[in-house]
Design an enzyme around this catalytic site. Structure first.
Site, PDB file in Angstrom:
ATOM      1  N   SER A  24      -8.585  -4.365   2.653  1.00 35.98           N
ATOM      2  CA  SER A  24      -7.376  -5.205   2.283  1.00 35.98           C
ATOM      3  C   SER A  24      -5.966  -4.016   2.627  1.00 35.98           C
ATOM      4  CB  SER A  24      -7.956  -5.311   0.223  1.00 35.98           C
ATOM      5  OG  SER A  24      -7.899  -4.529  -0.380  1.00 35.98           O
ATOM      6  N   LYS A  25      -5.698  -4.713   1.990  1.00 39.31           N
ATOM      7  CA  LYS A  25      -3.967  -4.406   1.359  1.00 39.31           C
ATOM      8  C   LYS A  25      -4.044  -3.054   1.138  1.00 39.31           C
ATOM      9  CE  LYS A  25      -3.777  -8.100   1.086  1.00 39.31           C
ATOM     10  NZ  LYS A  25      -5.697  -9.181   0.118  1.00 39.31           N
ATOM     11  N   ARG A  26      -4.480  -2.099  -0.166  1.00 40.46           N
ATOM     12  CA  ARG A  26      -4.307  -1.258  -0.377  1.00 40.46           C
ATOM     13  C   ARG A  26      -5.670  -0.220   0.540  1.00 40.46           C
ATOM     14  NH1 ARG A  26      -9.453  -0.514  -3.195  1.00 40.46           N
ATOM     15  NH2 ARG A  26     -10.929  -3.033  -3.135  1.00 40.46           N
TER      16      ARG A  26
END
Length: 489
Positions: free
Chosen positions: A245-247
């Site tokens: 994911s984005k992180r």
RNA sequence: GGCCCCAUCGUCUAGUGGCCUAGGACGUAGCCCUCUCAAGGCUAAAACACGGGUUCGAAUCCCGUUGGGGCCA
């Protein structure tokens, strides 16, 4: 072969194509192309207010970069509400679904009671027994209602191409809503109706949809159709093994384009995440992937996204391209970096292609190409501290090496003949009592400012005598200044 | 918490009961090549989560445990 393969890629318009979605799209595309089937693109934009054209465009940009094309669509799920409601009506008429008048409060109470009893919550089915005539009267009277699917007793199972036999007990599912009180279709209904209308034969999608599958299979059954074949591909994980994911940094595929990756290499890498051809091949072109791809060879295990392997693969793809192909790809990057303008690159096209052929084997990303190519263009050279430290540590020694280099360049008449050049320089170095290697290394810094470059004679040839002479002179001047300041200190 | 999925080197994987003293690749280390760095070649360290079965034989089949993940809540 019986019925032709029809697959679909159905992203929700999130503004960009993320890595996981890209791989799902890729597997569908590979399967369609492998079988000569059809790929349908469907935008799952039921969340209409957030589905702007820009959001959709982001997805399309990603697909375009990857070279994934489709045969039908893009269709918009939001425009198919009438079809979804029609199906819901049919289900109600046939008794497979029923209106539910339970309020939010009642449902919350049911849920809390279940939790208090330490049981998992499924809807009780309270409205299932309602008399249809009475239910119709209440609906007409304006009482808010949803439509629920009446899940039968038993078990729902399917043969997943990836996971094999997969089964859910129906009592763990509970009568799920298919139409909201405002008449909006719920995801599972919309997907099922769309896949059915679009005559999808193979649903290839992420593992995270496994728990939706029994509901959809139940809907297919109630609608009187055979469900398609399901293949649930495992997720792509970040280095910490949780869903990418984005992180974890870059998730939009176009971010990898910005980072200097080749589309073909990225596709190759993605294909190898959760799939393998079964032999030892790893570096594969799109055509080879299409030829080798089958759903049966998808692994059931989720895979960690390893950027280092991506970089290696990119280097491999780069090395396999011709100088001309690399030049075509690299050209805009040199222009963007203001190293040269279009006109200059066009004028020196053959030279630029030779240069790219020279630097491609020691580059992993396209940015490496730029950094390695930069010194070959006229203009001042910036001496990298690590290069100075390694090869010019002693200014006096470096200067005497460069003096030999200058003498050599002045006398060189076989410019371009690599072997003759090397023989010439070695002979002169021996006469001068300076090791040839020292001369070459000192020259490397003088000519490129870097500690890494192609072979020194190739470098000289690519630069040409004039640039070489200028740079040697500039380097000696710089070293003289440094020697003075060293003496002063 | 419930349901479901998964489990081979650090990572991606091959392996579908004997071919496994477990193969390949990335990464790591070393060597060769060598004017630097890559590329290339060679070599090394590195894995079948654990415990029970089934079987003449299990990485491969079954059960359990543990661990990881997903979905729902």
């Amino acid at each position: 072969m019986s019925t032709p393969v029809r697959v679909r890629f159905a992203p929700s318009p999130t503004g960009f194509l993320h890595v996981g979605g890209a791989r799902t799209a890729l597997f569908n595309w590979l399967w369609a192309r492998h079988t000569g089937g059809t790929l349908v693109l469907r935008i799952e934009d039921t969340d209409a207010q957030r589905s702007t054209d820009e959001m959709i465009q982001g997805i399309l940009d990603g697909l375009e970069w990857l070279g994934i094309d489709w045969d039908e669509g893009p269709f918009h799920q939001s425009q198919r509400g009438a079809r979804h409601r029609e199906a819901a009506d049919r289900l109600v008429e046939s008794g497979s679904a029923y209106p539910c008048f339970c309020s939010v409060e009642m449902l919350a109470a049911e849920r809390e009671a279940a939790i208090a009893r330490k049981e998992s919550y499924v809807y009780s089915g309270r409205c299932r027994g309602l008399d249809p005539a009475e239910a119709a009267r209440r609906r007409e009277g304006g009482e808010p209602s949803t439509v629920r699917f009446a899940v039968p007793a038993g078990e729902t199972s399917w043969e997943d191409v990836v996971h094999g036999h997969t089964a859910f007990e129906n009592r763990t599912i509970g009568d799920f809503i298919i139409l909201r009180s405002d008449g909006a279709p719920i995801y599972n209904l919309a997907v099922t109706v769309d896949d059915l209308d679009m005559r999808i034969t193979h649903v290839v999608r992420g593992d995270d949809h496994i728990s939706n599958t029994p509901k959809q299979i139940l809907l297919y059954g109630a609608l009187g159709v055979e469900p398609p074949v399901f293949a649930h591909v495992p997720l792509i994980l970040g280095p910490d093994k949780s869903k990418l994911s984005k992180r974890h940094g870059a998730v939009a595929v176009t971010a990898y384009r910005e980072q200097g990756f080749l589309s073909a290499a990225f596709v190759n890498f993605l294909a190898l995440l959760g799939w393998s051809p079964g032999d030892d091949r790893e570096v594969m072109t799109r055509a080879e992937l299409i030829e080798a791809f089958t759903l049966e060879r998808i692994t059931g295990k989720s895979a960690v996204f390893d950027v280092e392997k991506l970089e290696w693969l990119n280097g491999q793809h780069l090395s396999r391209l011709s100088g001309a192909e690399v030049a075509a790809i690299a050209k805009p990057l040199f222009v963007h970096a203001r190293i040269a303008d279009e006109a200059e690159l066009a004028r020196r096209a053959a030279w630029f292609e030779d240069l790219m052929a020279l630097v491609k084997t020691r580059s992993r990303t396209l940015h490496d190409l730029v950094e390695q190519g930069r010194p070959f263009f006229p203009g001042p050279v910036e001496y990298q501290p690590d290069a100075v430290e390694k090869f010019w540590k002693d200014a006096a020694l470096a200067d005497s090496a460069l003096a030999v280099a200058e003498a050599y360049v002045a006398g060189e008449e076989q410019w371009g003949d690599l072997e003759a050049m090397e023989a010439g320089l070695r002979a002169l170095a021996e006469e001068s009592g300076v090791p040839a290697g020292k001369v070459m290394q000192a020259m490397r810094v003088a000519l490129t400012g870097q500690r890494v470059s192609p072979g020194i004679f190739e470098t000289m040839t690519a630069m040409g005598p004039d640039v070489v002479r200028d740079r040697l002179a500039a380097a000696r001047a710089w070293l003289a200044g440094r020697a003075a300041s060293q003496a002063g200190a």
